[in-house]
Design an enzyme around this catalytic site. Structure first.
Site, PDB file in Angstrom:
ATOM      1  N   GLY A 231      28.150  -8.789  -0.936  1.00 18.76           N
ATOM      2  CA  GLY A 231      26.736  -8.429  -0.988  1.00 18.76           C
ATOM      3  C   GLY A 231      26.387  -7.746  -2.287  1.00 18.76           C
ATOM      4  O   GLY A 231      27.230  -7.485  -3.139  1.00 18.76           O
TER       5      GLY A 231
ATOM      6  N   GLY B  84      23.618  -4.634  -4.077  1.00 12.18           N
ATOM      7  CA  GLY B  84      22.766  -3.486  -3.820  1.00 12.18           C
ATOM      8  C   GLY B  84      22.243  -2.931  -5.127  1.00 12.18           C
ATOM      9  O   GLY B  84      22.494  -3.481  -6.196  1.00 12.18           O
ATOM     10  N   GLY B  85      21.507  -1.798  -5.034  1.00 15.99           N
ATOM     11  CA  GLY B  85      20.937  -1.207  -6.227  1.00 15.99           C
ATOM     12  C   GLY B  85      21.985  -0.721  -7.207  1.00 15.99           C
ATOM     13  O   GLY B  85      21.717  -0.584  -8.392  1.00 15.99           O
ATOM     14  N   MET B  86      23.204  -0.435  -6.735  1.00 21.31           N
ATOM     15  CA  MET B  86      24.235   0.100  -7.608  1.00 21.31           C
ATOM     16  C   MET B  86      25.202  -0.943  -8.126  1.00 21.31           C
ATOM     17  O   MET B  86      25.893  -0.713  -9.105  1.00 21.31           O
ATOM     18  CB  MET B  86      25.024   1.181  -6.853  1.00 21.31           C
ATOM     19  CG  MET B  86      24.262   2.457  -6.642  1.00 21.31           C
ATOM     20  SD  MET B  86      24.004   3.324  -8.188  1.00 21.31           S
ATOM     21  CE  MET B  86      25.695   3.774  -8.568  1.00 21.31           C
TER      22      MET B  86
ATOM     23  N   VAL C 141      29.401  -6.016  -4.322  1.00 19.49           N
ATOM     24  CA  VAL C 141      30.555  -5.702  -3.487  1.00 19.49           C
ATOM     25  C   VAL C 141      31.311  -6.985  -3.177  1.00 19.49           C
ATOM     26  O   VAL C 141      30.714  -7.995  -2.798  1.00 19.49           O
ATOM     27  CB  VAL C 141      30.129  -5.011  -2.172  1.00 19.49           C
ATOM     28  CG1 VAL C 141      31.354  -4.640  -1.337  1.00 19.49           C
ATOM     29  CG2 VAL C 141      29.303  -3.762  -2.469  1.00 19.49           C
TER      30      VAL C 141
ATOM     31  N   LYS D 107      33.643  -2.407  -5.064  1.00 20.12           N
ATOM     32  CA  LYS D 107      32.273  -2.307  -5.558  1.00 20.12           C
ATOM     33  C   LYS D 107      32.304  -2.144  -7.071  1.00 20.12           C
ATOM     34  O   LYS D 107      32.919  -1.218  -7.592  1.00 20.12           O
ATOM     35  CB  LYS D 107      31.566  -1.122  -4.906  1.00 20.12           C
ATOM     36  CG  LYS D 107      30.085  -1.005  -5.236  1.00 20.12           C
ATOM     37  CD  LYS D 107      29.479   0.110  -4.410  1.00 20.12           C
ATOM     38  CE  LYS D 107      27.979   0.208  -4.628  1.00 20.12           C
ATOM     39  NZ  LYS D 107      27.392   1.299  -3.829  1.00 20.12           N
TER      40      LYS D 107
ATOM     41  N   ASP E 268      19.629   7.623   1.750  1.00 18.45           N
ATOM     42  CA  ASP E 268      19.244   6.212   1.949  1.00 18.45           C
ATOM     43  C   ASP E 268      19.824   5.690   3.267  1.00 18.45           C
ATOM     44  O   ASP E 268      20.435   4.628   3.306  1.00 18.45           O
ATOM     45  CB  ASP E 268      19.716   5.358   0.786  1.00 18.45           C
ATOM     46  CG  ASP E 268      19.032   3.977   0.752  1.00 18.45           C
ATOM     47  OD1 ASP E 268      17.899   3.875   1.278  1.00 18.45           O
ATOM     48  OD2 ASP E 268      19.622   3.024   0.226  1.00 18.45           O
TER      49      ASP E 268
END
Length: 358
Positions: A89, A91-93, A96, A113, A203
């Site tokens: 997946g 994400g904002g960071m 992964v 990650k 979050d």
């Protein structure tokens, strides 16, 4: 050069030019983009327009394409002793990946990650690694390892959680209200543990809570978590990162946040689990928008009856607009849930003689 390689090179150019332009004013941007190839310039201008309307960390249109190329490129490669299997997946960071570590006696599956783009994101990623290191709790995804790739990118090696987002899990297994509350309690224990370590998650949402096949919820993604002072307060950085539908009013207003921010997000998450719908329309929500009672918007007559009264009171006490009117801590929120499940009076309910007697 293959078509895939050409596409990957183009989007890498988009990424580099976007980051150079995003920190400049309109005149400097125009000068920078003047000599760019027309298709490249058009893509970057489109991204800059979206960037100016939202936040610098919501650059998904370009990142989806870049990450797709990255996922294909990294499959089968090694990061430290770990071999990449596939992308899990984004994400904002960062991105992964599922990876394995094969030793003589065992095969270990992990989630790796990798940070994506920009020195500020790299700094945040390193902060996440520092934040996760002391967190040891059965309901928090465990940090296993960390390091830096040969290209200089930091990475985290996390416990791989093979599970479903908590909202999807509740639907898939048709959990009762009581079972949802018991599951929610385990999540509260994880957040309590983080707060005792002076860490605010900031979050909390269904996508960041995976439930395993054994029914164990795991809290993920401390990418925007912040260390707090002893009084539970944390100063905001210049850039705001959160999910609007689960963000507290103080986050939406850019004010100082406390552990009460996580209480609010937990309340929104519980609302959604119980009512099976969100309390707010993300596009129309204002910071002072008050949530309706879950029972007033829940699906199904039996569900409405089950939520009316004490459960409505608990959820509304968690999602008060004014932080001073919310539960004072996640522990107090969880204590009311425990009291409800055991048939005792709850603190969020006005304590009349008739209520206590009943």
């Amino acid at each position: 050069m293959t078509e895939a390689a050409t596409t990957g090179a183009f989007w890498e150019q988009v990424r580099i030019l976007f980051h150079e332009a995003s920190d400049r004013d309109s005149a400097a941007r125009a000068e920078l983009l003047a000599d760019a190839e027309p298709r490249l310039r058009a893509e970057v201008e489109s991204l800059l327009s979206a960037h100016d309307e939202r936040t610098p960390f919501l650059e998904e249109s370009v990142w989806q394409l870049i990450d797709a190329q990255q996922g294909e490129r990294l499959a089968g490669s090694l990061i430290g002793p770990y071999r990449i299997v596939r992308q899990l997946g984004r994400g904002g960071m960062g991105t992964v990946f599922l990876a394995t570590r094969e030793d003589a006696d065992f095969i270990q599956h992990v989630a790796i990650k990798l940070v994506r783009g920009g020195e500020m994101l790299v700094q945040r990623f390193r902060q996440e690694r520092q934040i996760l290191a002391p967190l040891e709790h059965p309901n928090i995804a465990r940090l296993i390892d960390g390091g830096t790739t040969s290209d200089g990118l930091p990475y985290l090696v996390m416990e791989y959680v093979d599970g479903m987002p908590i909202d999807a899990y509740c639907r898939a297994y048709s959990l009762s209200v009581a079972d949802k509350l018991r599951l929610f309690l385990q999540l509260c224990f994880a957040v309590e543990h983080a707060h005792r370590a002076l860490i605010i998650h900031r979050d909390i949402k269904p996508a960041n809570v995976l439930v395993t096949a054994d029914g164990v919820p795991k809290l993920l993604d401390f990418g925007i978590a912040k260390l707090t002072s002893a009084d539970g307060r944390v100063d905001l950085t210049a850039t705001r990162i959160w999910t609007p539908q689960y963000a507290s009013p103080e986050q939406l207003l850019g004010r100082v946040v406390t552990t009460s921010t996580d209480v609010y997000s937990l309340g929104v998450l519980l609302f959604e689990l119980l009512a099976e719908r969100k309390p707010f329309d993300a596009e129309k929500r204002l910071p002072n928008t008050e949530a309706p009672p879950p029972s007033s918007v829940a699906y199904g007559a039996s569900n409405i009856r089950a939520l009316r009264g004490e459960i409505d009171d608990m959820v509304l006490a968690a999602v008060e607009v004014d932080p001073a009117q919310r539960y004072g801590s996640v522990e107090k929120f969880a204590d009311d849930v425990r009291r409800f499940l055991s048939g005792h009076p709850i603190a969020a309910r006005r304590s009349t003689f008739g209520y206590r007697a009943a």
